[in-house]
Motif scaffolding. Structure first.
Motif, PDB file in Angstrom:
ATOM      1  N   VAL A   1      10.093 -36.912  18.419  1.00  0.00           N
ATOM      2  CA  VAL A   1      11.003 -35.849  18.611  1.00  0.00           C
ATOM      3  C   VAL A   1      12.073 -36.498  17.787  1.00  0.00           C
ATOM      4  O   VAL A   1      13.102 -35.781  16.888  1.00  0.00           O
ATOM      5  N   ALA A   2      12.486 -37.586  18.167  1.00  0.00           N
ATOM      6  CA  ALA A   2      13.871 -38.146  17.688  1.00  0.00           C
ATOM      7  C   ALA A   2      13.758 -38.641  16.180  1.00  0.00           C
ATOM      8  O   ALA A   2      14.658 -38.255  15.313  1.00  0.00           O
ATOM      9  N   ALA A   3      12.646 -39.108  15.783  1.00  0.00           N
ATOM     10  CA  ALA A   3      12.380 -39.110  14.191  1.00  0.00           C
ATOM     11  C   ALA A   3      12.478 -37.956  13.561  1.00  0.00           C
ATOM     12  O   ALA A   3      12.901 -37.809  12.329  1.00  0.00           O
TER      13      ALA A   3
ATOM     14  N   ALA B   1      26.195 -37.551  18.911  1.00  0.00           N
ATOM     15  CA  ALA B   1      26.857 -38.456  19.954  1.00  0.00           C
ATOM     16  C   ALA B   1      26.513 -37.811  21.231  1.00  0.00           C
ATOM     17  O   ALA B   1      26.801 -36.687  21.624  1.00  0.00           O
ATOM     18  N   SER B   2      25.608 -38.494  21.989  1.00  0.00           N
ATOM     19  CA  SER B   2      25.097 -38.072  23.219  1.00  0.00           C
ATOM     20  C   SER B   2      24.943 -39.351  24.088  1.00  0.00           C
ATOM     21  O   SER B   2      24.228 -40.327  23.720  1.00  0.00           O
ATOM     22  N   PRO B   3      25.021 -39.219  25.597  1.00  0.00           N
ATOM     23  CA  PRO B   3      24.465 -40.266  26.184  1.00  0.00           C
ATOM     24  C   PRO B   3      22.879 -40.483  26.331  1.00  0.00           C
ATOM     25  O   PRO B   3      22.364 -41.127  27.062  1.00  0.00           O
ATOM     26  N   PHE B   4      22.203 -39.342  25.877  1.00  0.00           N
ATOM     27  CA  PHE B   4      20.840 -39.425  25.977  1.00  0.00           C
ATOM     28  C   PHE B   4      20.225 -39.819  24.526  1.00  0.00           C
ATOM     29  O   PHE B   4      18.802 -39.781  24.267  1.00  0.00           O
ATOM     30  N   GLU B   5      20.862 -40.769  23.685  1.00  0.00           N
ATOM     31  CA  GLU B   5      20.518 -41.162  22.479  1.00  0.00           C
ATOM     32  C   GLU B   5      19.148 -42.256  22.805  1.00  0.00           C
ATOM     33  O   GLU B   5      18.161 -42.128  22.293  1.00  0.00           O
ATOM     34  N   LYS B   6      19.589 -43.169  23.398  1.00  0.00           N
ATOM     35  CA  LYS B   6      18.611 -44.147  23.850  1.00  0.00           C
ATOM     36  C   LYS B   6      17.391 -43.550  24.524  1.00  0.00           C
ATOM     37  O   LYS B   6      16.204 -43.978  23.858  1.00  0.00           O
ATOM     38  N   VAL B   7      17.366 -42.781  25.466  1.00  0.00           N
ATOM     39  CA  VAL B   7      16.178 -42.025  26.036  1.00  0.00           C
ATOM     40  C   VAL B   7      15.180 -41.434  25.108  1.00  0.00           C
ATOM     41  O   VAL B   7      14.144 -41.499  25.076  1.00  0.00           O
TER      42      VAL B   7
ATOM     43  N   GLU C   1      23.122 -25.057  14.911  1.00  0.00           N
ATOM     44  CA  GLU C   1      23.134 -25.872  16.161  1.00  0.00           C
ATOM     45  C   GLU C   1      21.755 -26.476  16.625  1.00  0.00           C
ATOM     46  O   GLU C   1      20.516 -25.923  16.051  1.00  0.00           O
ATOM     47  N   ARG C   2      21.810 -27.465  17.482  1.00  0.00           N
ATOM     48  CA  ARG C   2      20.524 -27.980  17.927  1.00  0.00           C
ATOM     49  C   ARG C   2      20.949 -28.119  19.583  1.00  0.00           C
ATOM     50  O   ARG C   2      21.944 -28.802  19.892  1.00  0.00           O
ATOM     51  N   ILE C   3      19.904 -28.065  20.333  1.00  0.00           N
ATOM     52  CA  ILE C   3      20.384 -28.272  21.840  1.00  0.00           C
ATOM     53  C   ILE C   3      19.480 -29.429  22.176  1.00  0.00           C
ATOM     54  O   ILE C   3      18.137 -29.695  21.886  1.00  0.00           O
ATOM     55  N   VAL C   4      19.853 -30.220  23.409  1.00  0.00           N
ATOM     56  CA  VAL C   4      18.999 -31.238  23.999  1.00  0.00           C
ATOM     57  C   VAL C   4      19.093 -30.599  25.349  1.00  0.00           C
ATOM     58  O   VAL C   4      19.827 -30.407  26.049  1.00  0.00           O
TER      59      VAL C   4
ATOM     60  N   HIS D   1      14.889 -31.145  32.142  1.00  0.00           N
ATOM     61  CA  HIS D   1      14.533 -30.141  33.290  1.00  0.00           C
ATOM     62  C   HIS D   1      14.339 -31.231  34.477  1.00  0.00           C
ATOM     63  O   HIS D   1      13.550 -32.109  34.219  1.00  0.00           O
ATOM     64  N   LYS D   2      14.986 -30.847  35.505  1.00  0.00           N
ATOM     65  CA  LYS D   2      14.982 -31.603  36.675  1.00  0.00           C
ATOM     66  C   LYS D   2      15.365 -33.009  36.382  1.00  0.00           C
ATOM     67  O   LYS D   2      14.793 -34.021  36.850  1.00  0.00           O
ATOM     68  N   GLY D   3      16.547 -33.228  35.280  1.00  0.00           N
ATOM     69  CA  GLY D   3      17.057 -34.439  34.924  1.00  0.00           C
ATOM     70  C   GLY D   3      15.995 -35.317  34.148  1.00  0.00           C
ATOM     71  O   GLY D   3      16.689 -36.345  33.528  1.00  0.00           O
ATOM     72  N   GLU D   4      15.221 -34.720  33.844  1.00  0.00           N
ATOM     73  CA  GLU D   4      14.267 -35.520  32.658  1.00  0.00           C
ATOM     74  C   GLU D   4      14.361 -34.775  31.490  1.00  0.00           C
ATOM     75  O   GLU D   4      14.416 -33.669  31.273  1.00  0.00           O
ATOM     76  N   LEU D   5      14.200 -35.575  30.150  1.00  0.00           N
ATOM     77  CA  LEU D   5      14.427 -35.082  29.004  1.00  0.00           C
ATOM     78  C   LEU D   5      13.160 -34.213  28.581  1.00  0.00           C
ATOM     79  O   LEU D   5      12.205 -34.745  28.538  1.00  0.00           O
ATOM     80  N   LEU D   6      13.381 -32.814  28.029  1.00  0.00           N
ATOM     81  CA  LEU D   6      12.380 -32.083  27.566  1.00  0.00           C
ATOM     82  C   LEU D   6      12.234 -32.260  26.001  1.00  0.00           C
ATOM     83  O   LEU D   6      11.136 -32.283  25.307  1.00  0.00           O
ATOM     84  N   GLY D   7      13.436 -32.451  25.320  1.00  0.00           N
ATOM     85  CA  GLY D   7      13.391 -32.597  23.699  1.00  0.00           C
ATOM     86  C   GLY D   7      14.459 -32.069  23.286  1.00  0.00           C
ATOM     87  O   GLY D   7      15.464 -31.591  23.752  1.00  0.00           O
ATOM     88  N   ILE D   8      14.237 -31.831  21.840  1.00  0.00           N
ATOM     89  CA  ILE D   8      15.371 -31.266  20.936  1.00  0.00           C
ATOM     90  C   ILE D   8      14.965 -29.939  20.360  1.00  0.00           C
ATOM     91  O   ILE D   8      13.943 -29.965  19.909  1.00  0.00           O
TER      92      ILE D   8
END
Length: 380
Positions: free
Chosen positions: A74-76, A60-66, A19-22, A25-32
């Protein structure tokens, strides 16, 4: 520890190996976050987590571009992204097996740890043809959705059209072409000898008798590209050429001429048809006028004429034989008249024939005269 985390406004999140989690916190992206236990900020239950099973490979995630915009490192570290150009196809492999085929102007993001990943890029601007080895792999992996496949059998030729333009003539084999913004189509042409029958064609002869004719032709396509581009349907063109040529040729002849000179008429019409079809890449090998079918009443009349002619011929032959037989009897009679011994021998032959058919035969005249003649001939 959990009490201390609660006092500090944290929450421990356990992530399994697959598993991996995205986390937000308070609507802002923390990471993977990968496998293990993670203490993440959660004041006033402001933590949100989205679990992903990397076994599905695709991210497949709505946060991909962010992720790629705000946290590129982190994405790399966790994700691999594949992109294709406008005239490019990408064959993406996962652990040595074809995973997917990416169309032009497309993007695919996968979990890096779901790999290893490899990509083969194909420039389709110059050639749409799929490599034969790759075509077989795509077919086995059932990933040929972006491929137009075509088979050219032995004895055939394949005309390749790209966007409606003929670009190549293909020899027998299996071919594949990418669906990459341009359409590729293969028209298979049979190059073997073929037969064509034209049946029941009505023709009005010069003496105004309506007859029906049956034709047969054998042909082969000599130039497939010309045969397809010159006419809409070369087989239909041959059919019509046979119709027109024979109607024109037979229409100036009488019924007797057609019946007497069938072979000559066939040759005259064939020359015109062969020349016309050669101009469109079709070689006509043989043309035959198979049948000439007459109307019922005309057929009865001709049968009567033929019967009368045959009867007349039979009468001539009968009279000739009778004349010959009479002449032979006359010659025999002359010989017997000049030679009495010969006459007596004929009498004996007749008696022998009669004696073989009856039980008793009485001769009144006797045979003395005949025997005396034989003795006299011997003495002489």
């Amino acid at each position: 520890m959990y009490l201390l985390d609660a006092l500090r406004g944290r929450k421990r999140v356990l992530v399994k190996e697959n598993e991996r989690i995205v986390a937000l916190h308070k609507g802002e992206l923390l990471g993977i976050y990968g496998p293990g236990e993670h203490a993440l900020p959660n004041r006033r239950h402001s933590l949100e987590t989205f679990r992903h099973d990397i076994g599905s490979a695709v991210f497949a995630s709505p946060f991909e571009k962010v992720l790629f915009d705000k946290l590129p490192e982190v994405a790399a570290r966790h994700l691999t992204q594949f992109r294709t150009a406008r005239a490019e196809i990408a064959v993406i492999e996962r652990d040595g097996q074809i995973h997917t085929v990416l169309a032009p102007d497309a993007k695919l993001t996968v979990w890096t740890d779901a790999g290893p990943w490899a990509v083969t890029r194909v420039d389709t601007s110059a050639d749409l043809r799929v490599d034969p080895d790759l075509l077989r792999r795509l077919a086995l992996a059932t990933k040929a959705g972006l491929v137009t496949a075509a088979t050219v059998p032995e004895g055939h030729a394949g005309l390749l059209f790209v966007d409606g333009i003929h670009v190549e003539t293909l020899t027998p084999g299996v071919y594949g072409f990418w669906k990459a913004g341009r359409s590729a189509a293969v028209k298979v042409i049979d190059l073997k000898r073929q037969s064509l029958d034209v049946t029941g064609q009505e023709v009005l002869t010069r003496d105004r008798v309506t007859i029906r004719i049956n034709l047969a032709a054998e042909y082969r396509v000599a130039d497939p590209a010309l045969a397809v581009s010159a006419v809409k349907d070369f087989a239909d063109s041959l059919y019509r050429a046979l119709q027109f040529a024979f109607r024109k040729t037979l229409g100036v002849l009488s019924l007797d001429q057609i019946l007497e000179k069938k072979v000559t008429v066939d040759e005259e019409a064939a020359a015109k048809v062969k020349a016309d079809m050669a101009a469109i890449g079709v070689e006509v090998i043989d043309i035959a006028l198979k049948d000439v079918i007459l109307p019922g009443e005309m057929r009865e009349i001709l049968n009567q004429v033929v019967a009368a002619e045959k009867q007349a011929e039979a009468n001539v032959i009968r009279r000739r034989e009778e004349t010959n037989a009479t002449r032979s009897l006359l010659n025999t009679a002359k010989v017997m008249a000049e030679n009495p011994v010969m006459l007596r021998l004929k009498e004996l032959e007749a008696l022998e024939t009669i004696a073989g058919k009856v039980e008793r035969l009485t001769i009144h005249n006797g045979t003395g005269g005949l025997l005396n003649e034989i003795v006299r001939l011997r003495d002489e």
